[in-house]
Design a protein around this motif. Sequence first.
Motif, PDB file in Angstrom:
ATOM      1  N   GLY A  15     -10.354   7.619  -9.315  1.00  0.00           N
ATOM      2  CA  GLY A  15      -9.990   8.455  -9.131  1.00  0.00           C
ATOM      3  C   GLY A  15      -9.811   9.795 -10.148  1.00  0.00           C
ATOM      4  N   ASP A  82      -4.748  -1.409  -4.873  1.00  0.00           N
ATOM      5  CA  ASP A  82      -4.772  -0.630  -4.799  1.00  0.00           C
ATOM      6  C   ASP A  82      -5.700   0.664  -4.309  1.00  0.00           C
ATOM      7  OD1 ASP A  82      -5.790   2.689  -6.621  1.00  0.00           O
ATOM      8  OD2 ASP A  82      -4.054   2.107  -7.213  1.00  0.00           O
ATOM      9  N   THR A  83      -7.166   0.453  -4.223  1.00  0.00           N
ATOM     10  CA  THR A  83      -8.147   1.122  -3.064  1.00  0.00           C
ATOM     11  C   THR A  83      -8.541   0.124  -2.219  1.00  0.00           C
ATOM     12  OG1 THR A  83      -7.912   2.379  -5.485  1.00  0.00           O
ATOM     13  CG2 THR A  83     -10.066   2.749  -3.869  1.00  0.00           C
ATOM     14  N   CYS A 106      -2.532   2.256   0.113  1.00  0.00           N
ATOM     15  CA  CYS A 106      -3.679   2.131  -0.913  1.00  0.00           C
ATOM     16  C   CYS A 106      -4.714   3.149  -0.497  1.00  0.00           C
ATOM     17  CB  CYS A 106      -4.711   0.983  -0.476  1.00  0.00           C
ATOM     18  SG  CYS A 106      -4.001  -1.400  -0.318  1.00  0.00           S
ATOM     19  N   ARG A 107      -5.187   3.523  -1.299  1.00  0.00           N
ATOM     20  CA  ARG A 107      -5.967   4.522  -1.799  1.00  0.00           C
ATOM     21  C   ARG A 107      -7.073   4.348  -0.947  1.00  0.00           C
ATOM     22  NH1 ARG A 107      -8.212   5.619  -6.101  1.00  0.00           N
ATOM     23  NH2 ARG A 107      -9.497   7.501  -6.021  1.00  0.00           N
ATOM     24  N   ARG A 108      -7.155   4.734   0.285  1.00  0.00           N
ATOM     25  CA  ARG A 108      -9.006   4.653   1.069  1.00  0.00           C
ATOM     26  C   ARG A 108      -9.830   5.370   0.884  1.00  0.00           C
ATOM     27  NH1 ARG A 108      -3.945   5.012   3.661  1.00  0.00           N
ATOM     28  NH2 ARG A 108      -4.692   6.517   5.023  1.00  0.00           N
ATOM     29  N   LEU A 109     -11.207   5.359   0.211  1.00  0.00           N
ATOM     30  CA  LEU A 109     -11.976   6.133   0.517  1.00  0.00           C
ATOM     31  C   LEU A 109     -13.092   5.484   0.677  1.00  0.00           C
ATOM     32  CD1 LEU A 109     -11.756   6.001  -3.274  1.00  0.00           C
ATOM     33  CD2 LEU A 109     -10.962   7.636  -2.044  1.00  0.00           C
ATOM     34  N   HIS A 127      -8.866   8.916   2.440  1.00  0.00           N
ATOM     35  CA  HIS A 127      -8.622  10.435   0.940  1.00  0.00           C
ATOM     36  C   HIS A 127     -10.091  10.635   0.964  1.00  0.00           C
ATOM     37  CE1 HIS A 127      -5.020   7.209   1.018  1.00  0.00           C
ATOM     38  NE2 HIS A 127      -4.362   7.957   0.945  1.00  0.00           N
ATOM     39  N   GLU A 128     -10.486  10.135   1.351  1.00  0.00           N
ATOM     40  CA  GLU A 128     -12.370  11.254   0.509  1.00  0.00           C
ATOM     41  C   GLU A 128     -13.082  10.390   0.434  1.00  0.00           C
ATOM     42  OE1 GLU A 128     -14.347  12.533  -3.664  1.00  0.00           O
ATOM     43  OE2 GLU A 128     -12.395  11.586  -3.452  1.00  0.00           O
TER      44      GLU A 128
END
Length: 297
Positions: A15, A82-83, A106-109, A127-128
């Motif tokens: 990140g 977190d992710t 959560c951040r979702r990648l 998110h990305e």
Amino acid sequence: MDDDLTAGLLRMVRGSGRPPGRVLLTGWFSFWDGEATAGDTLAQRRASAALTRAGIPHDTAWSPGFRPGALSLEAARPEAYDTVLFVCGPVHGPQVAGLHARFGTCRRLAAGVSVVDPADPAVTGFHEIVARDGTAAPARRDLAAAAPAGPLPPVAGALLSHGQGEYGARRRHEEVNARLTRWLSGKDCARVAADTRLATDDWRLCATAEQFLALVSRFDVVVTTRLHGLVLALRTGTPVIAVDPVAGGAKITAQARALRWPALVDAGALKEELLDHWWWWTLSEAGRTAAARHAMR
């Protein structure tokens, strides 16, 4: 050295430069009714290895149908991560969209995925994304291409007879085949079902005897309840475990004796311990040498 796809994966997870929290590694192998393909699981290994080397703590969510007892999506608590990182396969449909709903905090990648429809909520929920294809960026090499893998196991051809009604009450084919396939499924090997029947209207079958011999010659070992499974495997120099499915022994037993081939099991003596004994013998130097002598003859 990591390729650009793996490097992009690590860049996303790190990140803004702050130390990343715990990562939940997911993919189609995580869904109960998803598919755990060889490519998917190798991509998981590649991503897991990259995270481990980078010192990033992570868990993998597996489908209970594929790995019972392992961490599942249902058991993974969103607040513990977190992710969420999704790897391999297409990002589309309600299952992937459901991942966004469950892990909304959560951040979702996503990495190493195919983008079919950029407007799909399964895509826009991330998110990305570092895609392998489907975006304006050049196509990247799939994560599975350089994933860590162990030594390759042997390839076992299974040639089983389901007929032979001429033996009447002496037939033990159903019981023998069930026990054989259950035993074989527990072996660390690549299992290939083969058939001595030839056909020109079915692409799954060989059309000529030479095609069949070419197939059998590629196996490391053959497990068979067919007479010609025994005979033709030895003709190509392939070691074979011959199991006679007729009580008291019939043509397979007679042929094994005629060929002086020792790896023979009677239907009445079908035990895992005996099968294991012949398994290791056929894969040993002694077994391969014995089979090679038949090919030379």
